[in-house]
Design an enzyme around this catalytic site. Structure first.
Site: not given
Ligand SMILES: [Zn+2]
Length: 377
Positions: A91, A270, A308, A310, A313, A339
């Site tokens: 930015d 963003d 999920c 990740c 999870c 996550h």
């Molecule tokens: Zn997750």
């Protein structure tokens, strides 16, 4: 930098495309994790690669104050310094100066401010913002703009719009005269201002379009205005901005905001929400928000989100994460951040897939119907 549109939705303004920079390619619509001070908080670059992040942000104001743009320039630029070899965006420093620093003086020349860290005095101009961003070396850099607060009156916003155009001219002149210190391409996006005032948005867009060669940003939203006014403004911008360039909506937002904005023709986003909220124990899941500190999760030996994949999870339970957050263990922040970023990346992938399949309108209708009822989504 090159932008190619792949699919345009029949029912909405949504589209998929691809941005190619000297550091890689990015499928759009895209969410860009924020690496404020040279790191996406609590997450390393190989983890970002693993969740298929292709572009991340750095903040000019923070990196200028610490460790300094010249040091980062000597390190080979921000890519090299933080070991991120995909695309980077910085930015202009303007937004942080106006929101974090103590302002001493703002006029057409630039902004005199005091650092929020130690009170030291600094002066940002369109030229110095470009110079700093040339040292940092991001592939996409932002023009220096003035972003007034969300509830500002017409006259205040009008002054900011006019100033933003004057500053754009100076940014452009500086970049034409100064090549920069790195040997890859840097592309500047003008930032349209005007808050929720339609006339001023139109004026700002018209004055800035001549400077747009590779993309344009919509600034001055999600700064305290009504949500309905925000979406009306985004709709207006969809009519005003060139269709053949990516549109970047700055600082937005929640998962439902992303879906509603994609519908209105936005390509890039963003926001600090996924990482900041993760550190506060708020998790975005396919079933809505999970506030892990709630008593109900104390003995829940199930994943945060069973859909999920990740690390959190796959390998841990809600009860375990709740415990980590309760005792303020660093791992809790790391797992929760990863996550939430995984959720955002997957959401954007789903959006792109639905647009490509021609089913985005129907899908987004169902998504918004179930998620808009949930506070925080
Ligand atoms: Zn997750």
């Amino acid at each position: 930098m090159k932008f190619t549109i792949h699919h345009i939705d029949n029912q909405t303004s949504a589209r998929t495309g691809e941005i190619i920079t000297d550091h890689g390619f990015i499928a759009t619509p895209v969410f860009m994790p924020i690496g404020t001070r040279g790191t996406v908080k609590a997450v390393n670059t190989s983890e970002l690669k693993a969740i298929d992040a292709r572009i991340i942000l750095g903040n000019t104001y923070h990196l200028y104050l610490k460790p300094g743009h010249e040091l980062i320039g000597r390190a080979g630029g921000l890519h090299e310094f933080m070991n991120w070899h995909d695309t980077l965006l910085t930015d202009s420093g303007g937004f942080q100066v106006f929101s974090l620093a103590k302002l001493n003086k703002v006029d057409d020349d630039g902004v005199e401010f005091q650092s929020h860290i130690d009170g030291s005095k600094h002066f940002f101009t369109p030229e110095s913002s470009m110079e700093i961003q040339q040292h940092l070396g991001a592939d996409i850099i932002m023009a220096f703009d003035q972003c007034p607060a969300g509830q500002s009156d017409y006259q205040t916003v009008e002054i900011a719009v006019e100033r933003t155009t004057k500053w754009m001219k100076r940014c452009s002149a500086y970049l034409n005269e100064n090549k920069g210190i790195h040997d890859w391409g840097q592309n500047v996006f003008p930032i349209v201002q005007g808050n929720v005032y339609e006339e001023l948005r139109q004026k700002s867009a018209e004055e800035l379009i001549p400077f747009a060669t590779c993309g344009m940003a919509i600034g001055g939203l999600a700064v305290g205005e009504e949500k309905s006014a925000m979406f009306e403004t985004i709709e207006k911008m969809d009519e005003l901005l060139p269709k053949d360039q990516p549109r970047y909506l700055m600082g937005v937002g929640r998962p439902t905001d992303l879906v509603r904005s994609v519908k209105r023709g936005v390509d890039m986003f963003d926001c600090v929400l996924p990482t900041r909220n993760a550190r506060n124990g708020q998790l975005f899941t396919s079933a809505g928000i999970v506030n892990i500190s709630n008593e109900q999760h104390k003995e829940e030996f199930i994943p945060v989100d069973e859909h999920c994949s990740c690390d959190l999870c796959k390998n841990h339970t809600r009860a375990y994460l709740r415990h980590l957050m309760n005792v303020n263990e660093i791992l809790g922040h790391r797992l929760a951040s990863l996550h939430n970023l995984t959720y955002y990346m997957n959401l954007m992938e789903t959006i792109r897939r639905e647009i490509t399949a021609g089913t985005f309108d129907n899908w987004s209708h169902n998504f918004l119907k179930s998620m808009l009822e949930q506070k925080g989504m």
